[in-house]
Design a protein around this motif. Structure first.
Motif, PDB file in Angstrom:
ATOM      1  N   UNK A 169       0.136  -2.901 -19.154  1.00  0.00           N
ATOM      2  CA  UNK A 169       1.304  -3.141 -18.304  1.00  0.00           C
ATOM      3  C   UNK A 169       2.530  -2.447 -18.908  1.00  0.00           C
ATOM      4  N   UNK A 170       3.396  -1.900 -18.032  1.00  0.00           N
ATOM      5  CA  UNK A 170       4.727  -1.444 -18.466  1.00  0.00           C
ATOM      6  C   UNK A 170       5.734  -2.452 -17.956  1.00  0.00           C
ATOM      7  N   UNK A 171       6.628  -2.863 -18.796  1.00  0.00           N
ATOM      8  CA  UNK A 171       7.747  -3.724 -18.362  1.00  0.00           C
ATOM      9  C   UNK A 171       9.011  -2.888 -18.501  1.00  0.00           C
ATOM     10  N   UNK A 172       9.758  -2.768 -17.415  1.00  0.00           N
ATOM     11  CA  UNK A 172      10.932  -1.891 -17.404  1.00  0.00           C
ATOM     12  C   UNK A 172      11.972  -2.328 -18.426  1.00  0.00           C
ATOM     13  N   UNK A 178      10.852  -1.340 -21.821  1.00  0.00           N
ATOM     14  CA  UNK A 178      10.755   0.123 -21.857  1.00  0.00           C
ATOM     15  C   UNK A 178      12.111   0.727 -22.229  1.00  0.00           C
ATOM     16  N   UNK A 179      13.161   0.295 -21.526  1.00  0.00           N
ATOM     17  CA  UNK A 179      14.491   0.863 -21.793  1.00  0.00           C
ATOM     18  C   UNK A 179      15.040   0.399 -23.143  1.00  0.00           C
TER      19      UNK A 179
END
Lengths: 298, 298
Positions: A176-179, A182-183
């Protein structure tokens, strides 16, 4: 402390299902100017390409435990990750020499544990600690975990350079990518690059004094039956509470039948990597640490 | 509505890395009295044994999409999951007959999405809906999702009986057990067993009136580039907000570069399975639904 930095490496996808690093490298590859700085070269690299493709932690064995001295020199070691480790060592290392191809490696990881923004350090080199101290100054919520590793040898990706560490962010499920994270992770990468730019330009002052860290104490496995089956889960009071103090009598586990198992030592500890998915097979449910202040060199 | 229930099945580990079901079945196998009721037999079963052993979703293909009529009858279909599906069909089905071996199947799943306690229904059978209505009465926080499936055919495990549904609980990373949701899921299993016991004893009244559900509208994929690479993530405002209303102009995604992509239709929708890890490869980032009341039969 090293005065001049020529090359640093940002690596991601060492575990192919930890997508924060995989997609940050994708982003940097699409627009390399993001990680470009004037005074040094930034290398960006997906380290475990096949595992990324299959979105799995590894193909044959854990790449982030494949960089021990003996792993890299043993020609009999020929799994996909063993070979990848040797190639990465050629590109970024070689390990152990005074002047490897890169001066610093940041390896990007994520964890299913609620570790927030963490730096995992397993070396005592001055430059590494100066970078960590800078990062904590810029982002005070960063926590620093000093891990001696679980293989008795510095076998992480970043160990092929003299200096470096892993960044662990979470909680993020595998695959999973979590925004948000990520930032936040990207921001840490920028701080690190800025540090080296300032260092080369003579604009960064060596930090003195002390820094708060969480220091490795021991790994704790899940309670298991005689066949090795897990029979208790991380207790709900502890779940998601990485970096929160645990004292004698506090619950650690609850059995499948609902009985609580408590922490029974006198020393106050702080659990990290609580209920990390990838560690079930390694045989630990959490890592206990002590909080302490350590002196920066100088 | 069927008057007498002879056998029901509780299945887990259809996806081998969804540990809530795997460990509930472990618990029930260790002490079968937990799921025993006087008036019917309860079968407990790990459905995807090899995937459980490897803690992976599947070995060759998704078992929970392998129970279509054509899958079960096509002798050329011979992957590990294809064969498993046929064997499960023999034990719990066979699918399509009026009186299969079990009267009801509850298949236990977990999701990385923040779906809380959800029931996923893809049939219109009266008994299934009566069980769902009972469950929602006992645990009002249960949400009911009516899904038409993503294969155009009833191909879920529970489809081999006339009646049944999947329970989805989350947020739980793949490869992780969370104690809180483990016990909450077990409670749902007990309510279901109690329902059948009461039904057999004539102590349950058929429910009339309407029930709130989330009804399938469409699947939405991640924004991708021409090579199929994901170039935007679920927007932080939407992440973890399954079952929360989305109206025109609300953010759905944010690109790796930070640009927001909004929902642009007039109809108010509710997203489910937001950022579920297993659906990246299936090509969807979420499932949009409409909230509605539907009438129970009778």
């Amino acid at each position: 402390m090293q005065k001049s930095i020529r090359k640093i490496a940002i690596t991601g996808g060492t575990h192919g299902n930890e997508l924060t690093g995989v997609y940050l490298i994708n982003k940097f590859k699409t627009d390399p100017s993001i990680v470009k700085r004037e005074s040094f070269e930034t290398i960006i690299m997906h380290t475990n390409k096949k595992a990324i493709e299959k979105c799995t932690r590894y193909i044959d064995n854990d790449l982030n435990r494949a960089f021990g001295e003996s792993d890299l020199t043993d020609s009999a070691k020929s799994s996909y990750e063993d070979i990848s480790a040797k190639l990465i060592n050629q590109t970024l290392g070689p390990k152990g020499v005074e002047s490897p191809n890169v001066d610093f490696i940041v390896d990007l990881h994520s964890t299913t544990s609620n570790m927030g923004l963490s730096v995992v350090i397993d070396n005592e080199n001055e430059l590494t600690w100066q970078v960590a101290a800078y990062l904590k100054e810029k982002e005070p919520k960063v926590n620093i975990f000093r891990w001696k590793g679980d293989t008795g040898d510095a076998s992480f990706v970043h160990s092929v350079a003299q200096n470096g560490f892993a960044i662990e962010v979470g909680a993020i499920p595998q695959g999973v990518i979590r925004a948000d994270l990520f930032f936040e992770t990207e921001k840490l990468v920028h701080h690190i690059l800025d540090f080296f730019e300032k260092l080369n330009l003579g604009e960064v002052e060596k930090k003195h004094g002390s820094i708060e860290i969480y220091d490795y104490v021991e790994l704790v496995d899940f309670p298991r039956d005689e066949n090795g089956n897990i029979i208790a889960m991380v207790h709900p009071n502890l779940q998601d509470n990485d970096y929160v103090s645990i004292k004698k009598g506090d619950p650690l586990f609850v059995t499948l039948n609902g009985e609580t198992i408590t922490y029974d030592k006198d020393e106050v500890v702080y659990a990290l990597f609580i209920n990390e998915a990838a560690y079930y097979e390694k045989g630990f449910a959490m890592c206990l640490t002590k909080k302490k202040m350590i002196e920066l060199e100088g």
